[in-house]
Design an enzyme around this catalytic site. Structure first.
Site, PDB file in Angstrom:
ATOM      1  N   LYS A  84       0.906   4.052  -2.819  1.00  0.00           N
ATOM      2  CA  LYS A  84       0.488   5.426  -2.525  1.00  0.00           C
ATOM      3  C   LYS A  84       1.602   6.447  -2.803  1.00  0.00           C
ATOM      4  CE  LYS A  84      -3.829   5.011  -1.353  1.00  0.00           C
ATOM      5  NZ  LYS A  84      -4.854   5.349  -2.369  1.00  0.00           N
ATOM      6  N   TYR A 133       0.830  -1.211   0.000  1.00  0.00           N
ATOM      7  CA  TYR A 133       0.000   0.000   0.000  1.00  0.00           C
ATOM      8  C   TYR A 133       0.867   1.264   0.000  1.00  0.00           C
ATOM      9  CZ  TYR A 133      -3.900   2.988   1.690  1.00  0.00           C
ATOM     10  OH  TYR A 133      -4.856   3.957   1.846  1.00  0.00           O
TER      11      TYR A 133
HETATM   12  P1  NAP Z   1     -13.499   2.276   1.581  1.00  0.00           P
HETATM   13  O1  NAP Z   1     -14.495   2.744   2.584  1.00  0.00           O
HETATM   14  O2  NAP Z   1     -12.970   0.879   1.698  1.00  0.00           O
HETATM   15  O3  NAP Z   1     -14.125   2.503   0.126  1.00  0.00           O
HETATM   16  C1  NAP Z   1     -13.408   2.141  -1.016  1.00  0.00           C
HETATM   17  C2  NAP Z   1     -14.373   1.882  -2.141  1.00  0.00           C
HETATM   18  O4  NAP Z   1     -13.590   1.531  -3.308  1.00  0.00           O
HETATM   19  C3  NAP Z   1     -15.325   0.697  -1.870  1.00  0.00           C
HETATM   20  O5  NAP Z   1     -16.639   1.062  -2.210  1.00  0.00           O
HETATM   21  C4  NAP Z   1     -14.780  -0.386  -2.779  1.00  0.00           C
HETATM   22  O6  NAP Z   1     -15.756  -1.277  -3.274  1.00  0.00           O
HETATM   23  C5  NAP Z   1     -14.235   0.438  -3.942  1.00  0.00           C
HETATM   24  N1  NAP Z   1     -13.302  -0.332  -4.770  1.00  0.00           N
HETATM   25  C6  NAP Z   1     -12.356  -1.211  -4.366  1.00  0.00           C
HETATM   26  N2  NAP Z   1     -11.721  -1.736  -5.421  1.00  0.00           N
HETATM   27  C7  NAP Z   1     -12.274  -1.172  -6.529  1.00  0.00           C
HETATM   28  C8  NAP Z   1     -12.072  -1.340  -7.914  1.00  0.00           C
HETATM   29  N3  NAP Z   1     -11.147  -2.190  -8.395  1.00  0.00           N
HETATM   30  N4  NAP Z   1     -12.822  -0.611  -8.781  1.00  0.00           N
HETATM   31  C9  NAP Z   1     -13.764   0.234  -8.311  1.00  0.00           C
HETATM   32  N5  NAP Z   1     -14.023   0.425  -7.010  1.00  0.00           N
HETATM   33  C10 NAP Z   1     -13.289  -0.286  -6.116  1.00  0.00           C
HETATM   34  O7  NAP Z   1     -12.201   3.221   1.555  1.00  0.00           O
HETATM   35  P2  NAP Z   1     -11.961   4.741   2.011  1.00  0.00           P
HETATM   36  O8  NAP Z   1     -11.443   4.717   3.385  1.00  0.00           O
HETATM   37  O9  NAP Z   1     -13.147   5.579   1.672  1.00  0.00           O
HETATM   38  O10 NAP Z   1     -10.726   5.105   1.076  1.00  0.00           O
HETATM   39  C11 NAP Z   1     -10.861   5.808  -0.173  1.00  0.00           C
HETATM   40  C12 NAP Z   1      -9.478   6.115  -0.715  1.00  0.00           C
HETATM   41  O11 NAP Z   1      -8.735   6.884   0.246  1.00  0.00           O
HETATM   42  C13 NAP Z   1      -8.627   4.870  -0.999  1.00  0.00           C
HETATM   43  O12 NAP Z   1      -7.820   5.096  -2.138  1.00  0.00           O
HETATM   44  C14 NAP Z   1      -7.761   4.767   0.234  1.00  0.00           C
HETATM   45  O13 NAP Z   1      -6.574   4.038  -0.018  1.00  0.00           O
HETATM   46  C15 NAP Z   1      -7.521   6.235   0.541  1.00  0.00           C
HETATM   47  N6  NAP Z   1      -7.157   6.510   1.944  1.00  0.00           N
HETATM   48  C16 NAP Z   1      -7.991   6.194   2.978  1.00  0.00           C
HETATM   49  C17 NAP Z   1      -7.622   6.481   4.283  1.00  0.00           C
HETATM   50  C18 NAP Z   1      -8.489   6.172   5.474  1.00  0.00           C
HETATM   51  O14 NAP Z   1      -8.018   6.374   6.613  1.00  0.00           O
HETATM   52  N7  NAP Z   1      -9.730   5.739   5.309  1.00  0.00           N
HETATM   53  C19 NAP Z   1      -6.377   7.074   4.533  1.00  0.00           C
HETATM   54  C20 NAP Z   1      -5.532   7.365   3.461  1.00  0.00           C
HETATM   55  C21 NAP Z   1      -5.941   7.081   2.163  1.00  0.00           C
HETATM   56  P3  NAP Z   1     -16.106  -2.634  -2.483  1.00  0.00           P
HETATM   57  O15 NAP Z   1     -16.850  -2.201  -1.281  1.00  0.00           O
HETATM   58  O16 NAP Z   1     -16.968  -3.409  -3.420  1.00  0.00           O
HETATM   59  O17 NAP Z   1     -14.801  -3.293  -2.166  1.00  0.00           O
END
Ligand code: NAP
Length: 255
Positions: free
Chosen positions: A159, A155
């Site tokens: 990133k 990851y």
């Molecule tokens: P999340 O709640 O897990 O939501 C991610 C969404 O992406 C889910 O709806 C998932 O679908 C979808 N997804 C996964 N693989 C995919 C694919 N191949 N094609 C299309 N959609 C796909 O994550 P989040 O926390 O909102 O994170 C959003 C972004 O921010 C990500 O890039 C993550 O790495 C980044 N981020 C998050 C955090 C944090 O603390 N939350 C921190 C830093 C960066 P499914 O439900 O069907 O799997």
């Protein structure tokens, strides 16, 4: 008048979490919004929950961003159904955490594919339209984990890769009226971090409290925190900013 009146924003992985929060913000500021996610029914359900301004539209599209043909078809569908494309947010993401010696090749490939190949596929499909109209805004989701995080070799590499990708887009696409930036969130309360809590055998409450305690602003972040920064970086007010990564992390990595 909203900053996004008459604009069309596409957000991947937006059925929930940061993506959905960002979709809500763009919609509130006047945009028509396309929610892309793996499952079309969830994407449509989320699109149905958006509060749109008068005249704006929303659509939910099933799309695995790792599949180049699917990404291309989804972007074309957005253009056909919403009348154009102005903003792309590459937000879809997954984690497959493990210490390096236990990390499988599949864990590595999957994480690289969703974050890097997914952003590449979507950006390639969108840039055609952006270049033609000499206008476009690209926002990529990086992470504080880009700076290194135990158990996240895959990851973290992906990133940091997103940051290099963003800088290169800034160089290549700037002459065509296109801005590309990234946001590196810290701890944001979503299903992704709730899943991490479960993995390390902590309750969601305790896990969030520990994250809040360890950063200077003494709280965790929420999707709205990222959405606010996204709405600025993809706006015309930010047109002199490109190739940058903005850390939105409550000061977590200040030392
Ligand atoms: P999340 O709640 O897990 O939501 C991610 C969404 O992406 C889910 O709806 C998932 O679908 C979808 N997804 C996964 N693989 C995919 C694919 N191949 N094609 C299309 N959609 C796909 O994550 P989040 O926390 O909102 O994170 C959003 C972004 O921010 C990500 O890039 C993550 O790495 C980044 N981020 C998050 C955090 C944090 O603390 N939350 C921190 C830093 C960066 P499914 O439900 O069907 O799997």
């Amino acid at each position: 008048m909203g900053r996004y009146d008459g604009r069309v924003a596409v957000i991947t992985g937006a059925a929930r979490g940061i993506g959905f929060g960002t979709a809500q913000r763009f919609a509130a500021e006047g945009a028509s919004v396309a929610i892309l996610d793996l499952d079309e029914a969830s994407a449509q359900e989320a699109a149905g929950r958006l509060e749109l301004v008068e005249g704006a539209k929303a659509v939910g599209i099933g799309c695995d961003v790792v599949d180049g043909a699917a990404a291309e078809a989804a972007v074309q569908r957005v253009v056909d159904e919403l009348g154009g494309i102005h903003v792309l947010v590459n937000n879809a993401g997954i984690t497959r955490d493990n210490l390096l010696f236990k990390m499988s090749e599949d864990d590595w490939d999957l994480v690289m594919n969703v974050h890097l190949k997914g952003a590449f596929n979507m950006t390639k499909a969108a840039q055609k339209h952006f270049v033609e109209q000499r206008y476009g805004k690209i926002l990529n989701l990086s992470s504080v984990s880009a700076l290194g995080n135990r158990g996240q070799a895959n990851y973290s590499a992906a990133k940091m890769g997103v940051q290099g990708f963003t800088r290169t887009l800034g160089i290549e696409l700037g002459p065509f009226g296109i801005n590309a930036n990234a946001i590196a969130p810290g701890f944001i309360a979503t299903e992704m971090t709730d899943a991490t809590a479960a993995r390390v055998k902590m309750s969601v409450e305790d896990f969030r409290a520990a994250a809040a305690e360890s950063n200077p602003v003494k709280r965790v972040g929420f999707p709205e925190d990222i959405a606010a920064a996204a709405a600025f970086l993809c706006s015309d007010e930010a047109s002199y900013i490109t190739g940058q990564t903005l850390y939105v992390d409550g000061g977590a990595k200040l030392g």
